[in-house]
Design an enzyme around this catalytic site. Structure first.
Site, PDB file in Angstrom:
ATOM      1  N   HIS A 244       2.939  35.525 -56.003  1.00  0.00           N
ATOM      2  CA  HIS A 244       1.939  35.077 -55.028  1.00  0.00           C
ATOM      3  C   HIS A 244       1.247  33.784 -55.460  1.00  0.00           C
ATOM      4  O   HIS A 244       0.846  32.992 -54.599  1.00  0.00           O
ATOM      5  CB  HIS A 244       0.940  36.199 -54.749  1.00  0.00           C
ATOM      6  CG  HIS A 244       1.461  37.192 -53.759  1.00  0.00           C
ATOM      7  ND1 HIS A 244       1.323  37.027 -52.402  1.00  0.00           N
ATOM      8  CD2 HIS A 244       2.172  38.336 -53.925  1.00  0.00           C
ATOM      9  CE1 HIS A 244       1.900  38.042 -51.772  1.00  0.00           C
ATOM     10  NE2 HIS A 244       2.423  38.851 -52.671  1.00  0.00           N
TER      11      HIS A 244
ATOM     12  N   ARG B  44      28.104  34.599 -36.737  1.00  0.00           N
ATOM     13  CA  ARG B  44      29.178  35.112 -37.585  1.00  0.00           C
ATOM     14  C   ARG B  44      28.705  36.388 -38.291  1.00  0.00           C
ATOM     15  O   ARG B  44      27.847  36.348 -39.165  1.00  0.00           O
ATOM     16  CB  ARG B  44      29.561  34.043 -38.607  1.00  0.00           C
ATOM     17  CG  ARG B  44      30.745  34.413 -39.460  1.00  0.00           C
ATOM     18  CD  ARG B  44      31.191  33.211 -40.279  1.00  0.00           C
ATOM     19  NE  ARG B  44      32.407  33.503 -41.004  1.00  0.00           N
ATOM     20  CZ  ARG B  44      32.436  33.950 -42.262  1.00  0.00           C
ATOM     21  NH1 ARG B  44      31.313  34.180 -42.907  1.00  0.00           N
ATOM     22  NH2 ARG B  44      33.593  34.168 -42.863  1.00  0.00           N
TER      23      ARG B  44
ATOM     24  N   HIS C 299      14.166  37.745 -51.087  1.00  0.00           N
ATOM     25  CA  HIS C 299      14.701  37.187 -49.845  1.00  0.00           C
ATOM     26  C   HIS C 299      13.949  35.897 -49.556  1.00  0.00           C
ATOM     27  O   HIS C 299      12.745  35.803 -49.802  1.00  0.00           O
ATOM     28  CB  HIS C 299      14.487  38.184 -48.702  1.00  0.00           C
ATOM     29  CG  HIS C 299      14.526  37.562 -47.340  1.00  0.00           C
ATOM     30  ND1 HIS C 299      13.384  37.303 -46.597  1.00  0.00           N
ATOM     31  CD2 HIS C 299      15.566  37.118 -46.582  1.00  0.00           C
ATOM     32  CE1 HIS C 299      13.723  36.743 -45.451  1.00  0.00           C
ATOM     33  NE2 HIS C 299      15.032  36.616 -45.417  1.00  0.00           N
TER      34      HIS C 299
END
Length: 304
Positions: free
Chosen positions: A148, A263, A109
């Site tokens: 990372h 939306r 994400h």
């Protein structure tokens, strides 16, 4: 001299970022294509949602750009910031969630966003936010360290304290309190960023957005051809349930979008196409599934 705060260059950057990430994800998939859905919002603004479904590598990838405007803010935005009440606002951002088919490829994400609230005769209130985070099902240390390292590289030009601060914020933010477990292995999360001034804050947001593909695509390439069976797929669908729980219960962007008349299709694009819940399921000790909980779902320092 007061620094000029302008949303136009932010919008230009974000639309270009959406294009670049779509190209990178489609290239990594090899067969799937993004379908674009442009939309407008009655109260002001709009966006373009792009979704790839049933690809060779990605079961669903949603990459959304939006720029919405309004005469006043929803309760989720003004509850902790009463100074925003009565101001017109603009919010723009790119948000994406990638759900791979192979359980050995983690879900990822990313989000970068800018918000400004204005009223006549007053200084604008503005900030940047965003970050990226990784959610493995069958984790590998090598992947977490790489993720990372890239996150740290995105932060390094802005000072040595930036990565530790936003890494910790990510660990704290992507945490399911009702399960007492992290959503994944973290990454970066920042919000309300304005203390550096507009240009430096904007540069940091760009650095985070620009490093996402470098963080994710090498992991996809390493894991996408790993053999798997029904057991691994079943566990992936079970763990996706945590993703749904977090997004619908805690995620600020989801709550803001739904409360501000955003939306719905675009806001809920982050949800996986298939998911499974089981009552009181526990992994067998000593299994790869148990290792996710014991080794990966514990916040730790992945890079020095």
């Amino acid at each position: 001299m007061t620094e000029q705060v302008r949303i136009e260059p932010v919008i230009d950057y974000l639309t270009g970022l959406q294009d670049r990430i779509c190209q990178g994800i489609a290239g990594a998939d090899g067969s799937g294509e993004f379908k674009e859905d442009s939309w407008t919002r009655e109260e002001g603004g709009g966006g373009r949602s792009r979704v790839l479904t049933e690809g060779a590598v990605f079961e669903q990838a949603g990459i959304n750009f939006s720029h919405v405007t309004g005469a006043s803010l929803p309760p989720s935005a003004t509850a902790h910031r009463p100074e925003l009440a009565g101001r017109r606002f603009q919010a723009t951002g790119v948000s994406l969630v990638i759900h791979p088919r192979n359980p050995y490829v983690p879900t990822s994400h990313a989000n970068v966003r800018f918000f400004i609230a204005e009223k006549e005769g007053a200084e604008p209130i503005w900030w940047f936010g965003g970050g990226f985070d990784l959610t493995p099902y069958y984790g590998e240390d090598e992947d977490c360290v790489h993720w990372h390292r890239v996150a740290k590289a995105a932060c390094e030009p802005f000072g040595p304290e930036v990565y530790p601060r936003y890494k910790q914020w990510c660990d704290e933010y992507f945490f399911l309190r009702h399960r007492n477990e992290p959503r994944g292995v973290g990454g970066l999360f920042f919000d309300d960023l304005n203390e550096w001034g507009f240009e430096k804050s904007f540069a940091f947001m760009r650095s985070v957005g620009d490093h996402y593909l470098d963080a994710y695509l090498p992991i996809v390439a390493r894991r996408k051809d790993t053999p798997y069976g029904e057991r691994e797929r079943d566990f992936q669908l079970y763990r996706r349930g945590r993703y749904v729980e977090f997004n619908l219960v805690y995620d600020r962007g989801t709550l803001f979008g739904l409360q501000s008349g955003g939306r719905t299709e675009s806001i809920l694009m982050s949800l996986p196409p298939l998911v499974r819940w089981r009552y009181n399921w526990q992994p067998e000790p000593g299994t790869p599934e148990a290792r996710l909980y014991e080794h990966f779902l514990k916040p730790r320092e992945w890079v020095e």
